[in-house]
Enzyme design. Structure first.
Site, PDB file in Angstrom:
ATOM      1  N   THR A 199      38.439  44.640  32.057  1.00 13.50           N
ATOM      2  CA  THR A 199      37.286  45.402  31.571  1.00 13.50           C
ATOM      3  C   THR A 199      37.287  45.500  30.043  1.00 13.50           C
ATOM      4  OG1 THR A 199      38.521  47.444  32.004  1.00 13.50           O
ATOM      5  CG2 THR A 199      36.968  46.707  33.680  1.00 13.50           C
ATOM      6  N   GLU A 212      53.485  45.334  33.208  1.00 12.37           N
ATOM      7  CA  GLU A 212      52.422  44.902  32.301  1.00 12.37           C
ATOM      8  C   GLU A 212      52.635  45.483  30.909  1.00 12.37           C
ATOM      9  OE1 GLU A 212      47.552  45.157  31.746  1.00 12.37           O
ATOM     10  OE2 GLU A 212      48.439  45.466  33.731  1.00 12.37           O
ATOM     11  N   PHE A 266      44.603  48.899  39.920  1.00  8.80           N
ATOM     12  CA  PHE A 266      44.295  49.392  38.568  1.00  8.80           C
ATOM     13  C   PHE A 266      43.180  50.431  38.557  1.00  8.80           C
ATOM     14  CE2 PHE A 266      43.205  48.825  34.031  1.00  8.80           C
ATOM     15  CZ  PHE A 266      44.461  48.704  33.481  1.00  8.80           C
ATOM     16  N   GLU A 292      44.670  41.530  43.745  1.00  7.90           N
ATOM     17  CA  GLU A 292      44.427  42.956  43.952  1.00  7.90           C
ATOM     18  C   GLU A 292      43.416  43.291  45.040  1.00  7.90           C
ATOM     19  OE1 GLU A 292      44.769  45.106  39.746  1.00  7.90           O
ATOM     20  OE2 GLU A 292      43.700  43.200  39.618  1.00  7.90           O
ATOM     21  N   ARG A 302      38.021  51.633  35.571  1.00  9.85           N
ATOM     22  CA  ARG A 302      37.893  50.821  36.787  1.00  9.85           C
ATOM     23  C   ARG A 302      37.687  51.697  38.017  1.00  9.85           C
ATOM     24  NH1 ARG A 302      38.641  45.450  38.607  1.00  9.85           N
ATOM     25  NH2 ARG A 302      39.135  44.678  36.522  1.00  9.85           N
TER      26      ARG A 302
END
Length: 778
Positions: A440, A231, A343, A729, A309
């Site tokens: 988020t 990422e 995450f 996820e 998270r």
């Protein structure tokens, strides 16, 4: 109808025949160069100088580049603080500091040993405990508050306090970090990268080379796995290849070996979470105080969002009437930890699941009973950060899987087995996932797509989504095919490129199909309206010939609901008249109506006030439960997963086959994280477990002997495209059930004590815990 069908993955044939093209499969061009990063042999200190003269004279080496060759050497997804190549301050062991450039990889490896570093060493921080002691933090998050936590804790009949600790995890994607940079005319660079975030790769390359964004194109055809590890961290390696291409005027290829990849790149964040929980005689949780500490490594990367998270998911699937939750990201001299499937969610959720096992042991009741009593329900459906839960059928999932897995009957059988077998012990545990879907960071919840319909009836689709094996291209293919009522084979999702789709968000947060599929659908619907308009005017007898052209679409007059696009035919429902897909396309084309469309999509309804710790960070939640049974050999600590039953709420599945693969794959990956995937370092901070021979990922023999996966029917998720729910996820968190089952099994041998194990619960960890119980008998 393409939605809901088990259409094969669009690359499945290529994968099994070996014709799928990955970065390393791209043919080498004439005079193409190879790039080998060289890391520093120190975790903390100051790099005074690099001696590379001998290496430069070695056979096969044509150039050496350092930080001085970069126009801009600092990058960072959230905070720009990490060097592409070390210039002075050293952050972690094996941090890249120099690039060897040549035409033969084996010769570059030999030359690497000729590079020496002059380093002024400094004390390194290599653990969360050291970081806490030295107050070495990257950031703080929270607190999130709800209820009256002090009153709840003071008046509670029971309280437990403790520490939950989980380790990191290597992504272990099959394709390591890989990229090829091609220098083009006018100083432009085209970079082909194994990246989840083409736009960030484009941006980091442009800054590093001193170029404008319109001079750099990043192309991603596919990845051989990503799991979050590509990422952010694909970008600096792309910049390394790109600077070589720019300086040398030749194509440059950088493909890390598995050893170098594991040593140089970040992992899942280890966490150490301190908690104090209050509860009553029935196991109802009355209050929770928790302080989470994440090991961010040397640089910020995505750690602040990952910590957030974890704080959002510390409730798991359970209602917290009173809570005080906060956390810190620790700055250590480890590789910069980064995104990984879940995450931060797994590290938060696993904490509450462990706490529930401890409450059950303390009260001497079944942990499932504690979970059922605390599970979110209609009368208790607001999270500790103030988001109201909708379409979250956790009670139904617990109830149905309890029956389907024969949990109660098996619990009795396990009790009997453990009474009769002194040398083996079994455990059973059911855990849940309530995973919030959305980035988020609100601005990331956007995407764009273009859809081009060709005159032969075939369709090309371009989005910002990147395919890493998860099937996002296939789902987008199905969404567009369903919109047009044509066979999915007539739709092709193209390689992702920043010149076609700009300013894209990473394919992450389980939102790849959500955001990009919605954008593609929006674009396709624009074309569909124009086609229906042509048909509507044709039925009305409007002259459309060389003299009289079809007027532009008037949406106020369009009666789209009267037209059905299905099986390659367009039917006018009131009259029953039909026209073939290709016939209608040609009619629109000759009347100069566009058969292409671009669309932008943004997720609505999101808003979270970080200062107050209250808001709606997620669009909806994907839910699931899993029951796992394990058997432990008390002499060796070795264990086997005898059976796992999984029940998921995925809304209305776009492709059940792909979704099933995601559920089973995520579970097994998580099972590895909580059982065998242990990262080992020496006293200087060097990673020792940096290869398949020293790092134990699950193999087929580790998977559950009995493995059942099922989905409930849920058509109520109107928040997402075709009422589907994200799958990437959420099921990862269900692998936690294996760890809690181990903890449950140890309870039978603990003589009333609460088992104290860390994650991963390797056989060594289990054996040492069992040894404590034996020594307590003496």
């Amino acid at each position: 109808m393409s939605i809901g069908k088990n259409i094969p993955h669009d690359s499945s044939l290529g994968h099994v025949t070996g014709t799928s093209v990955f970065i390393e499969d791209r043919p080498r061009m004439q005079r193409e160069l190879l790039v080998l990063p060289v890391g520093v042999p120190c975790a903390s200190g100051t790099l005074k100088s690099i001696s590379y003269e001998k290496a430069l004279k070695a056979p096969g080496v044509v150039a050496v580049l350092t930080a001085k060759d970069l126009h801009h050497n600092i990058w960072g997804t959230i905070v720009q603080e990490q060097p592409i190549l070390v210039s002075d301050k050293i952050g972690y062991y094996d941090e890249p500091a120099l690039l060897l450039v040549g035409d033969d990889y084996e010769k570059l490896l030999l030359a690497r040993s000729l590079v020496t570093f002059e380093i002024e060493k400094a004390p390194a921080i290599l653990s969360i405990d050291e970081a806490i002691a030295k107050q070495s933090f990257i950031c703080k998050s929270g607190p999130m508050r709800c209820g009256d936590i002090d009153k709840a804790m003071a008046m509670a009949p029971h309280r437990l306090s403790g520490v939950f600790e989980c380790g990191g995890q290597e992504h272990f994607y099959l394709e390591s970090q890989a990229c090829v940079a091609y220098p083009l005319e006018d100083g432009q660079i085209e970079i082909h990268s194994s990246s989840q975030h083409p736009s960030e790769t484009q941006h980091v390359v442009a800054e590093a080379l001193g170029l404008s964004l319109h001079q750099v194109v990043c192309v991603v055809k596919r990845m051989g796995g990503g799991f979050g590890g590509k990422e952010s961290q694909a970008a600096p390696f792309a910049a390394m290849a790109a600077i070589v291409a720019q300086k040398m005027g030749l194509p440059a290829r950088l493909i890390l070996s598995k050893d170098d990849d594991m040593a140089m790149t970040g992992k899942r964040h280890p966490f150490k979470n301190f908690y104090d929980v209050a509860f009553d005689n029935e196991g109802n949780i009355l209050g929770l105080k928790a302080h989470l500490y994440a090991d961010g490594g040397a640089y910020a990367d995505l750690s602040s969002s990952i910590l957030d998270r974890a704080l959002f998911h510390i409730d798991g699937a359970y209602y917290l009437p009173n809570a005080y939750i906060e956390g810190h990201v620790c700055r250590t001299n480890m590789y910069s930890n980064t995104a990984f499937r879940g995450f931060g969610g797994p590290q938060g959720s696993m904490t509450i699941e462990s706490i529930i096992e401890e409450i059950a042991t303390y009260l001497k009741i079944d942990a499932l009973t504690v979970r059922e009593r605390n599970c979110y329900r209609p009368e208790n459906n607001v999270t500790h950060y103030g988001q109201k839960l909708e379409n979250t059928p956790l009670q139904e999932l617990f109830s149905k899987l309890t029956a389907d897995s024969e949990y109660r009957e098996r619990r009795k059988a396990i009790d009997e087995f453990n009474r009769q077998n002194p040398h083996k012990v079994r455990g059973l545990s059911m855990t849940a996932t309530k995973f919030g879907i959305a980035f988020t960071a609100r601005f990331l919840n956007q995407g764009n797509a273009s859809v081009n319909v060709h005159k032969d009836g075939t369709v090309q689709v371009s989005t910002g989504a990147t395919e890493m094996g998860q099937g996002v291209n296939t789902k987008i293919q199905q969404i567009v095919a369903h919109c047009f009522g044509i066979d999915a084979a007539a739709v092709k999702v193209m390689a992702t490129s920043t010149e076609k789709n700009h300013n894209t968000s990473p394919t992450a947060a389980s939102s790849g199909a959500d955001i990009n599929g919605a954008a593609a659908l929006k674009a396709a619907e624009g074309i569909k309206k124009r086609l229906a308009w042509v048909f509507q005017l044709t039925l009305a007898g409007a002259p459309m010939d060389d003299v009289n052209e079809c007027p532009p679409l008037n949406e106020a007059l369009l009666k789209l609901e009267e037209f059905e696009f299905k099986d390659g035919q367009i039917k006018h429902l009131p009259s029953g008249k039909t026209m073939s897909w290709n016939e209608l396309l040609m009619k629109a084309y000759f009347n100069r109506l566009s058969l292409g469309e671009y669309a932008h999509f943004k997720t609505e309804g999101l808003g979270y006030d970080k200062a107050k710790g209250v808001g709606t960070p997620f669009k909806y939640f994907t839910n699931g439960v899993a029951a796992s049974e394990v058997e432990i050999d008390v002499f060796t600590g070795e264990y086997k997963v005898l059976r796992t039953d999984i029940l998921m709420d995925l809304g209305r599945s776009l492709n059940p086959g792909i979704d099933r693969g995601q559920v089973t794959g995520a579970f097994v990956q998580a099972m590895g994280w909580v059982t065998t995937e242990k990262l080992y370092h020496n006293k200087d901070g060097k990673l020792l477990s940096h290869s398949p021979t020293t790092y134990k990922i699950p193999n087929v023999q580790d998977t559950p002997r009995i493995f059942n996966v099922d989905f409930i029917e849920n058509n109520g998720n109107t928040a997402n495209v075709h009422r589907s729910k994200a799958v990437g996820e959420p099921p990862f968190l269900l692998g936690i059930s294996v760890w809690t089952a181990i903890k449950d099994a140890l309870r039978y041998k603990s003589r009333g004590a609460i088992p104290q194990i860390i994650s991963p619960a390797t056989p060594e960890v289990v054996l040492m815990e069992l040894a404590k119980y034996e020594s307590s008998k003496l």
